[in-house]
Design an enzyme around this catalytic site. Structure first.
Site, PDB file in Angstrom:
ATOM      1  N   ARG A  23       0.820  -1.222   0.000  1.00 20.19           N
ATOM      2  CA  ARG A  23       0.000   0.000   0.000  1.00 20.19           C
ATOM      3  C   ARG A  23       0.849   1.265   0.000  1.00 20.19           C
ATOM      4  O   ARG A  23       0.452   2.284   0.572  1.00 20.19           O
ATOM      5  CB  ARG A  23      -0.954   0.035   1.208  1.00 20.19           C
ATOM      6  CG  ARG A  23      -2.036  -1.014   1.174  1.00 20.19           C
ATOM      7  CD  ARG A  23      -3.275  -0.502   0.442  1.00 20.19           C
ATOM      8  NE  ARG A  23      -4.201  -1.606   0.244  1.00 20.19           N
ATOM      9  CZ  ARG A  23      -5.286  -1.816   0.976  1.00 20.19           C
ATOM     10  NH1 ARG A  23      -5.600  -0.992   1.936  1.00 20.19           N
ATOM     11  NH2 ARG A  23      -6.059  -2.836   0.719  1.00 20.19           N
ATOM     12  N   ARG A  27      -3.394   6.487   1.184  1.00 19.12           N
ATOM     13  CA  ARG A  27      -3.944   7.716   1.777  1.00 19.12           C
ATOM     14  C   ARG A  27      -3.025   8.430   2.752  1.00 19.12           C
ATOM     15  O   ARG A  27      -3.275   9.577   3.091  1.00 19.12           O
ATOM     16  CB  ARG A  27      -5.280   7.384   2.461  1.00 19.12           C
ATOM     17  CG  ARG A  27      -6.398   7.176   1.469  1.00 19.12           C
ATOM     18  CD  ARG A  27      -7.595   6.521   2.113  1.00 19.12           C
ATOM     19  NE  ARG A  27      -7.267   5.139   2.452  1.00 19.12           N
ATOM     20  CZ  ARG A  27      -8.135   4.275   2.963  1.00 19.12           C
ATOM     21  NH1 ARG A  27      -9.368   4.658   3.238  1.00 19.12           N
ATOM     22  NH2 ARG A  27      -7.764   3.041   3.223  1.00 19.12           N
ATOM     23  N   ARG A  36      -6.390  11.189  -6.026  1.00 20.35           N
ATOM     24  CA  ARG A  36      -7.643  10.460  -5.833  1.00 20.35           C
ATOM     25  C   ARG A  36      -8.825  11.433  -5.932  1.00 20.35           C
ATOM     26  O   ARG A  36      -9.851  11.112  -6.534  1.00 20.35           O
ATOM     27  CB  ARG A  36      -7.610   9.803  -4.464  1.00 20.35           C
ATOM     28  CG  ARG A  36      -8.780   8.929  -4.107  1.00 20.35           C
ATOM     29  CD  ARG A  36      -8.471   8.355  -2.727  1.00 20.35           C
ATOM     30  NE  ARG A  36      -9.487   7.500  -2.179  1.00 20.35           N
ATOM     31  CZ  ARG A  36     -10.559   7.928  -1.536  1.00 20.35           C
ATOM     32  NH1 ARG A  36     -10.781   9.210  -1.411  1.00 20.35           N
ATOM     33  NH2 ARG A  36     -11.409   7.051  -1.021  1.00 20.35           N
ATOM     34  N   ASP A  73      -6.761  -3.007  -7.569  1.00 19.28           N
ATOM     35  CA  ASP A  73      -7.295  -3.661  -6.374  1.00 19.28           C
ATOM     36  C   ASP A  73      -7.626  -5.107  -6.698  1.00 19.28           C
ATOM     37  O   ASP A  73      -7.953  -5.422  -7.849  1.00 19.28           O
ATOM     38  CB  ASP A  73      -8.549  -2.942  -5.881  1.00 19.28           C
ATOM     39  CG  ASP A  73      -8.900  -3.371  -4.458  1.00 19.28           C
ATOM     40  OD1 ASP A  73      -8.334  -2.776  -3.524  1.00 19.28           O
ATOM     41  OD2 ASP A  73      -9.689  -4.317  -4.283  1.00 19.28           O
ATOM     42  N   TYR A 150     -14.833 -12.434  -0.503  1.00 20.00           N
ATOM     43  CA  TYR A 150     -15.565 -11.193  -0.829  1.00 20.00           C
ATOM     44  C   TYR A 150     -16.738 -11.469  -1.766  1.00 20.00           C
ATOM     45  O   TYR A 150     -17.799 -10.865  -1.647  1.00 20.00           O
ATOM     46  CB  TYR A 150     -14.615 -10.169  -1.452  1.00 20.00           C
ATOM     47  CG  TYR A 150     -13.654  -9.572  -0.444  1.00 20.00           C
ATOM     48  CD1 TYR A 150     -14.031  -8.505   0.361  1.00 20.00           C
ATOM     49  CD2 TYR A 150     -12.374 -10.091  -0.274  1.00 20.00           C
ATOM     50  CE1 TYR A 150     -13.160  -7.967   1.307  1.00 20.00           C
ATOM     51  CE2 TYR A 150     -11.496  -9.567   0.659  1.00 20.00           C
ATOM     52  CZ  TYR A 150     -11.895  -8.508   1.450  1.00 20.00           C
ATOM     53  OH  TYR A 150     -11.035  -7.988   2.391  1.00 20.00           O
TER      54      TYR A 150
END
Ligand code: CP3
Length: 342
Positions: A23, A27, A36, A73, A150
């Protein structure tokens, strides 16, 4: 001169381990948040090849990491297979759910995912052109079990309960889903390699909840199938496997799957992993991501401990999981300086 990451993956013990971070485009970086915002939202960023390449490059420019990981992703592949996918602000991903064989049969065949994923391949092509010569480009996908959790639950969960329930109650559907994801993953990753990815990483974030025979059937076996297929299409392709929280399951995982490197979470000690996992090949990871938030003496001490523990074999320095949004960018620099100071 061969790139340092590729040398470590080939089994070479380097005086200073190469470094990248899960990552690393994320953020905690103000420049990521700005791009973003420009893209609109996370998924639009993933499918905008120019902006996805831009955020991939940001941590390389800022820190000079030895590898860049494609910005995308693991849930883009289920979306390409036909699942609905969206992100709830502040909560995480949501997908339409698979509950029966009809749901699996409605998924697109493995070789029909490419149109949807074309922007991802374009991101890889841009990166292959623009990265500094010494930086390795890593492509990736989720491992079938993690992706299936998921697709079955429609969201993340702490215990992967709905996936375990389907596995127990309707084994044929569960197995058909794993097989469909496995086949699509081979096509997806193979195309990333054709576009310019030099290394592939398989993220099995929820491998730790598979116990006993299940670990073998649904973490080891699908990884082995994917790795064998990729290596037969792309001889010499290095592959990193990340069966997160596998514990004892890390021992022998590289040999059983054909992976060149095993990525370690931070629930195992580096001394144990050096003895039991690195003894058979390259390892990556292990520093607790919390240190990127808290910094200071503990960061320096634990960074040195990881470097020291893995100094006698092939090692790529990384965190045990992704860096979190509350991390301080200065702590990342401190970690890098500590590793490179030896
Ligand atoms: O490592 C990298 O920098 C490469 C890009 C990457 C992302 N996700 C970007 C991302 C990779 C390799 C992933 C993998 C991924 N995605 C996993 C496996 C690894 C892991 O972390 O366990 C999983 C389970 C996912 C699914 C996913 N994507 C979740 C659960 C979330 C929400 C959690 C969160 O942090 O909000 C995401 C979103 C996501 N994927 C972000 C990033 C940078 C944050 C999105 C944002 O900008 O809002």
């Amino acid at each position: 001169m061969t790139k340092t990451i590729l040398r470590a993956l080939a089994g070479e013990t380097l005086p200073t381990p190469p470094i990248w971070m899960m990552r690393q485009a994320g953020r905690y970086l103000p420049e990521y948040r700005a791009t973003r915002a420009q893209a609109g939202d996370f998924l639009k960023l993933c499918y905008n090849s120019d902006l996805a390449a831009e955020v991939t490059l940001q941590p390389i420019r800022r820190y000079g990491f030895d590898a860049a990981i494609l910005f995308a992703d693991i849930l883009l592949l289920p979306q390409a297979m036909g699942a609905d996918l969206w992100f709830e602000t502040g909560e995480g991903p949501r997908l339409s759910t698979i509950t029966d064989m009809a749901g699996v049969r409605a998924l697109k065949p493995a070789d029909a995912v490419h149109d949807h994923l074309a922007p991802v391949y374009e991101t890889v092509r841009i990166l292959a052109r623009e990265l500094p010569r010494e930086t390795t480009l890593i492509g990736f996908a989720g491992a079938p079990w993690t992706v299936a959790t998921y697709m079955i639950a429609g969201q993340g969960s702490k215990d992967q309960g709905r996936a375990h329930a389907l596995k127990a109650q309707d084994r044929a559907t569960f197995q058909a889903l794993i097989d469909a994801i496995t086949a699509a993953t081979v096509e997806y990753l193979s195309m990333q390699v054709q576009a310019g990815a030099e290394v592939i990483k398989l993220f099995d974030s929820w491998a730790g909840s598979l116990k006993g025979q299940d670990f073998n059937d649904f973490a080891v076996k699908p990884a082995a199938t994917i790795i064998a297929a990729l290596k037969s299409r792309h001889p010499g392709l290095p592959i990193i496997a990340f069966p997160r929280e596998a514990g004892e399951g890390y021992v022998g995982f590289a040999k059983a799957t054909g992976a060149d490197c095993v990525a370690l979470d931070n629930s195992v000690s580096p001394e144990w992993a050096a003895e039991n996992v690195q003894s058979t090949g390259c390892v990556q990871g292990n520093l607790a991501p919390e240190h990127m938030v808290t910094g200071g003496e503990a960061l320096i001490r634990e960074t040195r401990r990881v470097v020291q523990a893995f100094s006698k074999g092939p090692h790529i320095f990384n965190l045990g999981h992704g860096i979190t949004p509350d991390a301080n960018p200065d702590n990342v620099q401190l970690m890098i300086d500590t590793v490179r100071a030896g």
